[in-house]
Design a protein around this motif. Structure first.
Motif, PDB file in Angstrom:
ATOM      1  N   ARG A  25       0.876  -1.167   0.000  1.00 13.12           N
ATOM      2  CA  ARG A  25       0.000   0.000   0.000  1.00 13.12           C
ATOM      3  C   ARG A  25       0.912   1.215   0.000  1.00 13.12           C
ATOM      4  O   ARG A  25       1.544   1.522   0.990  1.00 13.12           O
ATOM      5  CB  ARG A  25      -0.900  -0.036   1.242  1.00 13.12           C
ATOM      6  CG  ARG A  25      -1.777   1.195   1.419  1.00 13.12           C
ATOM      7  CD  ARG A  25      -2.531   1.060   2.735  1.00 13.12           C
ATOM      8  NE  ARG A  25      -3.279   2.271   3.040  1.00 13.12           N
ATOM      9  CZ  ARG A  25      -2.795   3.315   3.692  1.00 13.12           C
ATOM     10  NH1 ARG A  25      -1.537   3.325   4.083  1.00 13.12           N
ATOM     11  NH2 ARG A  25      -3.568   4.358   3.958  1.00 13.12           N
ATOM     12  N   THR A  27       0.766   4.279   0.210  1.00 14.86           N
ATOM     13  CA  THR A  27       0.598   5.462   1.048  1.00 14.86           C
ATOM     14  C   THR A  27       1.291   5.306   2.389  1.00 14.86           C
ATOM     15  O   THR A  27       1.310   6.224   3.192  1.00 14.86           O
ATOM     16  CB  THR A  27      -0.896   5.733   1.296  1.00 14.86           C
ATOM     17  OG1 THR A  27      -1.505   4.541   1.766  1.00 14.86           O
ATOM     18  CG2 THR A  27      -1.581   6.204   0.047  1.00 14.86           C
ATOM     19  N   THR A  28       1.856   4.170   2.675  1.00 16.26           N
ATOM     20  CA  THR A  28       2.486   3.970   3.975  1.00 16.26           C
ATOM     21  C   THR A  28       3.765   4.779   4.096  1.00 16.26           C
ATOM     22  O   THR A  28       4.467   5.032   3.133  1.00 16.26           O
ATOM     23  CB  THR A  28       2.828   2.487   4.188  1.00 16.26           C
ATOM     24  OG1 THR A  28       3.528   2.026   3.045  1.00 16.26           O
ATOM     25  CG2 THR A  28       1.583   1.663   4.378  1.00 16.26           C
ATOM     26  N   SER A 116      -1.691   0.263   8.067  1.00 17.93           N
ATOM     27  CA  SER A 116      -2.073   0.635   6.711  1.00 17.93           C
ATOM     28  C   SER A 116      -3.080  -0.376   6.190  1.00 17.93           C
ATOM     29  O   SER A 116      -2.925  -1.576   6.391  1.00 17.93           O
ATOM     30  CB  SER A 116      -0.849   0.656   5.789  1.00 17.93           C
ATOM     31  OG  SER A 116       0.118   1.543   6.292  1.00 17.93           O
ATOM     32  N   TYR A 118      -5.916  -1.138   2.834  1.00 18.63           N
ATOM     33  CA  TYR A 118      -6.601  -0.797   1.599  1.00 18.63           C
ATOM     34  C   TYR A 118      -8.073  -0.479   1.863  1.00 18.63           C
ATOM     35  O   TYR A 118      -8.630   0.467   1.310  1.00 18.63           O
ATOM     36  CB  TYR A 118      -6.518  -1.976   0.625  1.00 18.63           C
ATOM     37  CG  TYR A 118      -5.259  -2.018  -0.206  1.00 18.63           C
ATOM     38  CD1 TYR A 118      -5.131  -1.193  -1.318  1.00 18.63           C
ATOM     39  CD2 TYR A 118      -4.221  -2.893   0.082  1.00 18.63           C
ATOM     40  CE1 TYR A 118      -3.996  -1.237  -2.116  1.00 18.63           C
ATOM     41  CE2 TYR A 118      -3.078  -2.952  -0.706  1.00 18.63           C
ATOM     42  CZ  TYR A 118      -2.972  -2.117  -1.802  1.00 18.63           C
ATOM     43  OH  TYR A 118      -1.845  -2.165  -2.577  1.00 18.63           O
ATOM     44  N   ASP A 121      -8.538   2.870   3.326  1.00 16.66           N
ATOM     45  CA  ASP A 121      -8.461   3.894   2.280  1.00 16.66           C
ATOM     46  C   ASP A 121      -9.784   4.004   1.534  1.00 16.66           C
ATOM     47  O   ASP A 121     -10.249   5.104   1.225  1.00 16.66           O
ATOM     48  CB  ASP A 121      -7.346   3.545   1.283  1.00 16.66           C
ATOM     49  CG  ASP A 121      -5.990   4.055   1.737  1.00 16.66           C
ATOM     50  OD1 ASP A 121      -5.950   4.908   2.634  1.00 16.66           O
ATOM     51  OD2 ASP A 121      -4.981   3.593   1.193  1.00 16.66           O
ATOM     52  N   SER A 125     -11.499   7.473   1.778  1.00 16.47           N
ATOM     53  CA  SER A 125     -11.232   8.249   0.569  1.00 16.47           C
ATOM     54  C   SER A 125     -12.273   8.050  -0.528  1.00 16.47           C
ATOM     55  O   SER A 125     -12.260   8.777  -1.523  1.00 16.47           O
ATOM     56  CB  SER A 125      -9.843   7.898   0.013  1.00 16.47           C
ATOM     57  OG  SER A 125      -8.850   8.200   0.958  1.00 16.47           O
ATOM     58  N   ARG A 293       1.434  11.180  -0.566  1.00 16.28           N
ATOM     59  CA  ARG A 293       0.692  10.296   0.332  1.00 16.28           C
ATOM     60  C   ARG A 293      -0.809  10.563   0.225  1.00 16.28           C
ATOM     61  O   ARG A 293      -1.622   9.680   0.122  1.00 16.28           O
ATOM     62  CB  ARG A 293       1.168  10.496   1.772  1.00 16.28           C
ATOM     63  CG  ARG A 293       0.401   9.670   2.784  1.00 16.28           C
ATOM     64  CD  ARG A 293       0.757  10.072   4.202  1.00 16.28           C
ATOM     65  NE  ARG A 293      -0.183   9.475   5.138  1.00 16.28           N
ATOM     66  CZ  ARG A 293       0.097   8.487   5.964  1.00 16.28           C
ATOM     67  NH1 ARG A 293       1.293   7.956   5.945  1.00 16.28           N
ATOM     68  NH2 ARG A 293      -0.806   8.029   6.793  1.00 16.28           N
ATOM     69  N   SER A 294      -1.202  11.856   0.278  1.00 13.48           N
ATOM     70  CA  SER A 294      -2.633  12.155   0.224  1.00 13.48           C
ATOM     71  C   SER A 294      -3.256  11.804  -1.111  1.00 13.48           C
ATOM     72  O   SER A 294      -4.364  11.324  -1.171  1.00 13.48           O
ATOM     73  CB  SER A 294      -2.908  13.609   0.510  1.00 13.48           C
ATOM     74  OG  SER A 294      -2.300  14.342   0.673  1.00 13.48           O
ATOM     75  N   ALA A 297      -3.765   7.972  -1.395  1.00 13.38           N
ATOM     76  CA  ALA A 297      -4.835   7.423  -0.562  1.00 13.38           C
ATOM     77  C   ALA A 297      -6.114   7.277  -1.372  1.00 13.38           C
ATOM     78  O   ALA A 297      -6.828   6.271  -1.267  1.00 13.38           O
ATOM     79  CB  ALA A 297      -5.070   8.313   0.654  1.00 13.38           C
ATOM     80  N   GLN A 300      -5.593   4.451  -3.966  1.00 12.18           N
ATOM     81  CA  GLN A 300      -5.669   3.131  -3.341  1.00 12.18           C
ATOM     82  C   GLN A 300      -7.103   2.788  -2.963  1.00 12.18           C
ATOM     83  O   GLN A 300      -7.511   1.630  -3.041  1.00 12.18           O
ATOM     84  CB  GLN A 300      -4.786   3.107  -2.092  1.00 12.18           C
ATOM     85  CG  GLN A 300      -3.312   3.305  -2.366  1.00 12.18           C
ATOM     86  CD  GLN A 300      -2.693   2.180  -3.175  1.00 12.18           C
ATOM     87  OE1 GLN A 300      -2.202   2.406  -4.274  1.00 12.18           O
ATOM     88  NE2 GLN A 300      -2.709   0.995  -2.654  1.00 12.18           N
ATOM     89  N   GLY A 301      -7.870   3.791  -2.535  1.00  6.88           N
ATOM     90  CA  GLY A 301      -9.271   3.555  -2.229  1.00  6.88           C
ATOM     91  C   GLY A 301     -10.048   3.106  -3.448  1.00  6.88           C
ATOM     92  O   GLY A 301     -10.864   2.165  -3.381  1.00  6.88           O
TER      93      GLY A 301
END
Length: 330
Positions: A25, A27-28, A116, A118, A121, A125, A293-294, A297, A300-301
């Protein structure tokens, strides 16, 4: 309808040679640090910060402040919904190991630390953003986070988790910028001064559905309280060294990721509200792309919606409706 999902646990060492797995993932914190031209320097500095903080807290029989070092492993939990070998990477956490260079021994630390997911997210998100777009003044849906909470508890009760870990996880995150925290008179020798608030944040509620309770502590030498999420008894289930391994690891990541709060130049007072607009703070020497990162997210969502939620929607809904949440055991 009854389904028994298959859980698998994989582990990879987080060190200066760490390369993020294709399935990670992204965004970690740890994956973000391990990309780009400065990746090796980032990783070395991060690990040095963790070790320095550990030795600053573990001061007994440690006159030169170099007795211990911390090894960090990234734990990835996959779930196979249909039993056909097509596993989805549901959750990632960190596991610490404490190396005592005086006695030449290695001691297991705590699993959890960073968290973290998924599905998380997807919830924050995709589901939450769509809900607030349509109903800006309404609270989140009543069932918000319920599927994720049951998946997490199923993982902890799985044979895969039980075979790999002998204690329940402790997850250590930043405090919420939307809440105000009050210092109490309670002080723990390792966790430090306890803070409390009158109302759970959205993240606190989300973790509560995972079967976790939250307490807020500001360790000695820290400038802001950390949020500790746990299932058992935080103060008696873990040794001092185990708790120090979590503090040193996660405070390091928070200093890098949220320096406005955790690398501020003055400590939280009696009444404290965290803010990411605070200007009096110092930057670490570790490069971190918070904007990426933002953005990731949301990506990944959407990925989770496409590859996990929609393909298995009927199975997941039926399973969640019939899943009897058991007491989490170690």
């Amino acid at each position: 309808m009854s389904n028994n999902f298959t859980c698998n646990i994989n582990s990879i060492r987080f060190d200066e040679n760490y390369q993020p797995a294709n399935s990670t993932r992204l965004t970690t914190n740890f994956a973000n640090l391990a990309r780009g031209e400065q990746r090796e320097d980032n990783l070395r500095k991060t690990l040095k910060m963790i070790n320095n903080r550990f030795n600053a807290l573990a001061i007994w029989d440690n006159p030169t402040a170099d007795r211990y070092s911390v090894e960090v492993d990234i734990i990835s939990a996959e779930m196979d919904v249909e039993g056909n070998g097509d596993a989805f990477p549901v959750i990632e956490m960190l596991k610490t190991t404490i190396v005592d260079h005086k006695t030449n021994t290695r001691t297991e630390g705590i699993v959890g630390n960073s968290f973290s997911s998924y599905v998380r997210d997807y919830d924050f998100s995709v589901v939450l953003l769509e809900h607030f777009d349509k109903n800006p003044s309404c609270p989140p849906p009543e069932d918000f986070g319920e599927l994720h909470g049951k998946l997490f508890q199923y993982l902890l009760n799985s044979d895969a988790y039980q075979a790999n870990f002998n204690k329940l996880p402790v997850i250590c995150l930043s405090v919420s910028t939307t809440k105000t925290y009050q210092r109490t008179t309670n002080e723990h020798p390792v966790l430090g001064v306890e803070y409390k608030q009158d109302e759970y944040s959205l993240t606190d509620d989300y973790f509560h559905k995972m079967g976790l309770t939250v307490r807020y502590f500001m360790p000695k030498g820290s400038v802001a309280p950390l949020a500790f999420y746990f299932a058992g008894d935080l103060l008696s289930d873990y040794t001092d060294l185990e708790l120090i391994s979590t503090i040193s690891t996660m405070e390091t990541f928070q200093k890098i990721y949220r320096p406005e709060i955790y690398n501020a130049n003055s400590a939280a007072g009696q009444v404290y509200q965290p803010s990411l607009t605070y200007q009096d703070y110092s930057l670490t020497q570790v490069a971190y792309d918070r904007e990426e990162r933002s953005q990731l997210a949301v990506k990944q969502g959407k990925f989770t919606e496409e590859h996990f939620i929609k393909p298995y929607q009927e199975i997941l809904e039926n399973w969640a409706a019939n899943y009897d949440v058991k007491q989490i055991v170690a």
